[in-house]
Design a protein around this motif. Structure first.
Motif, PDB file in Angstrom:
ATOM      1  N   LEU A  54      22.296  50.070  18.780  1.00 41.09           N
ATOM      2  CA  LEU A  54      21.651  50.614  17.581  1.00 41.09           C
ATOM      3  C   LEU A  54      20.183  50.888  17.885  1.00 41.09           C
ATOM      4  N   PHE A  55      19.773  52.157  17.730  1.00 43.38           N
ATOM      5  CA  PHE A  55      18.363  52.504  17.940  1.00 43.38           C
ATOM      6  C   PHE A  55      17.567  52.217  16.675  1.00 43.38           C
ATOM      7  N   MET A  56      16.472  51.461  16.826  1.00 42.44           N
ATOM      8  CA  MET A  56      15.615  51.109  15.702  1.00 42.44           C
ATOM      9  C   MET A  56      14.249  51.766  15.936  1.00 42.44           C
ATOM     10  N   ARG A 111      17.518  60.286  15.553  1.00 41.91           N
ATOM     11  CA  ARG A 111      18.871  60.522  16.057  1.00 41.91           C
ATOM     12  C   ARG A 111      18.830  61.050  17.493  1.00 41.91           C
ATOM     13  N   ALA A 112      17.948  61.976  17.765  1.00 40.97           N
ATOM     14  CA  ALA A 112      17.832  62.530  19.111  1.00 40.97           C
ATOM     15  C   ALA A 112      17.363  61.457  20.093  1.00 40.97           C
ATOM     16  N   ARG A 135      19.217  59.899  23.411  1.00 41.27           N
ATOM     17  CA  ARG A 135      18.553  59.844  24.713  1.00 41.27           C
ATOM     18  C   ARG A 135      18.598  58.437  25.298  1.00 41.27           C
ATOM     19  N   MET A 136      18.533  57.428  24.438  1.00 44.55           N
ATOM     20  CA  MET A 136      18.562  56.038  24.878  1.00 44.55           C
ATOM     21  C   MET A 136      19.990  55.486  24.954  1.00 44.55           C
ATOM     22  N   GLN A 137      20.979  56.393  24.873  1.00 39.10           N
ATOM     23  CA  GLN A 137      22.397  56.043  25.023  1.00 39.10           C
ATOM     24  C   GLN A 137      22.856  55.052  23.955  1.00 39.10           C
ATOM     25  N   CYS A 138      22.384  55.277  22.745  1.00 37.55           N
ATOM     26  CA  CYS A 138      22.805  54.465  21.609  1.00 37.55           C
ATOM     27  C   CYS A 138      23.857  55.236  20.810  1.00 37.55           C
ATOM     28  N   GLY A 139      24.790  54.512  20.249  1.00 37.39           N
ATOM     29  CA  GLY A 139      25.819  55.143  19.435  1.00 37.39           C
ATOM     30  C   GLY A 139      25.458  55.217  17.968  1.00 37.39           C
ATOM     31  N   HIS A 140      24.389  54.494  17.584  1.00 37.76           N
ATOM     32  CA  HIS A 140      23.949  54.475  16.191  1.00 37.76           C
ATOM     33  C   HIS A 140      22.430  54.546  16.146  1.00 37.76           C
ATOM     34  N   ALA A 141      21.922  55.051  15.019  1.00 34.72           N
ATOM     35  CA  ALA A 141      20.481  55.069  14.768  1.00 34.72           C
ATOM     36  C   ALA A 141      20.226  54.487  13.385  1.00 34.72           C
ATOM     37  N   LEU A 142      19.156  53.711  13.271  1.00 33.14           N
ATOM     38  CA  LEU A 142      18.791  53.138  11.978  1.00 33.14           C
ATOM     39  C   LEU A 142      18.023  54.190  11.194  1.00 33.14           C
ATOM     40  N   VAL A 187      23.530  54.629  11.244  1.00 36.32           N
ATOM     41  CA  VAL A 187      24.203  55.925  11.170  1.00 36.32           C
ATOM     42  C   VAL A 187      24.869  56.225  12.507  1.00 36.32           C
ATOM     43  N   PRO A 188      26.189  56.418  12.545  1.00 39.05           N
ATOM     44  CA  PRO A 188      26.845  56.748  13.818  1.00 39.05           C
ATOM     45  C   PRO A 188      26.462  58.156  14.277  1.00 39.05           C
TER      46      PRO A 188
END
Length: 386
Positions: free
Chosen positions: A334-336, A366-367, A371-378, A384-385
């Motif tokens: 999860l990208f925070m 989201r972008a 780029r950081m190979q995360c499947g979700h973004a906060l 958010v998938p």
């Protein structure tokens, strides 16, 4: 290629363990060590390098050709880099822990390095994890080593296993009982390694009685119960008959504990078991040919100094274990975004996410997450998938 690419080259048989494999190996080692602890095995941590005379004494002498050596600039004494951890644990048992009550149960995990790899195992550095049961000589201890190795491998994720039991000292015991010359025994050992009954007869130079006996030993290889029946039916010299009876007792104990475990027998196998002194074993996955674990009875300590104890144990070869096991599900990332309070990571981590915090402002979370190979973004407090 840039000018630094050559720095990624490593010596033959050595390699970097990258994500996610490094984390997977670490988790597997933790699982195995925990299973050992559940059966009363306490972990020790020997040094990577130690003095040559202690590292290569006793059973360690068999690994002398595989040991890297270096001079200690402090003591001006020769040291060796460990090629195996069993001998180090045995040293600890007969020195630092010599006053502890027996049987002594110890476990270990770490990397070893050897001078050369083999045809089937070219790696020269690999992780070893295992146990040693020191200070008792019994069939129950032999069976415990087998069953604990199987338990740990199943816990790591290798469900379908088979165990191959060996008696590496049996041929020598039969040879001694028949008073075979050393040269004859050497030729016989080569013939038995090739599994060639004709060569066995040639090695014994017309000694029909001895040839029939050793051919009978060869034919005992196969499923354990049938093999034990053939082995016990042979007219073995007294010392060899005692070894066969011990093996039969171990088979009985293993079968009582795990009636569905496939167990085979090869009573004349010797290669790779040179320092074993009794019942030994290897564990394989049913779906592959690579050895996952090896163990057996040996003399812990330094018999040449009159300091030794009966012991048995085993080592798991983690590279082979991981190749044979199912990979665990990957933890979702999860990208925070940068600026999110640190305390908000905890609840998402409790839900099973690996939280990757942004450390610089970004226009599109989201972008940046992709780029950081995360499947979700906060986004607005929600995962958010993508």
């Amino acid at each position: 290629m840039n000018d630094n690419d050559h720095r990624g080259l490593l010596p033959a048989g050595l390699g970097d363990l990258l994500p996610p494999d490094a984390a997977r190996e670490a988790r597997a080692i933790d699982v195995a060590i925990e299973r050992f602890a559940a059966f009363g095995y306490e972990r020790v941590k020997p040094p990577l390098v130690e003095f040559e005379e202690s590292l290569l004494g006793g059973p360690g002498a068999a690994l002398a050709p595989q040991t890297f050596r270096l001079m200690d600039p402090v003591s001006q004494r020769m040291m060796g880099v460990r090629p195996d951890m069993t001998v180090q644990v045995a040293r600890i048992a007969v020195t630092r822990l010599k006053h502890e009550p027996r049987p002594l149960r110890l476990s270990y995990g770490g990397n070893v390095i050897r001078v050369r790899g083999g045809a089937l195992k070219p790696e020269r550095q690999f992780a070893q994890v295992g146990t040693e049961l020191i200070g008792v000589d019994s069939a129950e201890a032999d069976a415990e080593a087998v069953l604990l190795a199987v338990d740990a491998l199943r816990a790591v994720g290798v469900a379908a296993l088979t165990v191959d039991l060996n008696l590496p000292t049996l041929v020598a015991a039969v040879g001694a009982g028949l008073k075979l010359p050393a040269e004859t025994l050497r030729r016989l050992r080569r013939a038995l390694d090739r599994k060639d009954e004709g060569d066995v007869a040639k090695a014994l130079a017309g000694n029909t009685k001895a040839a029939d006996l050793f051919v009978g030993l060869q034919r005992a290889a196969g499923p354990a119960e049938a093999g034990i029946a053939r082995l016990l039916a042979l007219k073995l010299p007294a010392a060899a008959a005692a070894e066969a009876a011990r093996l039969a007792e171990v088979v009985k104990l293993v079968r009582a504990a795990d009636e569905d475990l496939p167990v085979t027998l090869d009573p004349v196998e010797y290669r790779g078991l040179e320092y074993q002194t009794g019942v030994s074993f290897s564990v394989f996955a049913l779906t592959g040919r690579q050895e996952l674990a090896r163990g057996g009875r040996y003399s812990a300590g330094y018999p040449e100094d009159g300091v030794s104890e009966p012991a048995t144990g085993f080592t798991l070869y983690m590279d082979a274990v991981l190749a044979a096991s199912q990979a665990a599900p990957v933890r979702p990332r999860l990208f925070m975004p940068s600026g999110t309070p640190w305390r908000e990571a905890g609840p998402w981590q409790a839900k099973g996410y690996a939280v990757v915090r942004g450390v610089a402002p970004c226009a599109d979370p989201r972008a940046e997450a992709r780029r950081m190979q995360c499947g979700h973004a906060l986004v607005d407090g929600e995962a958010v998938p993508l």
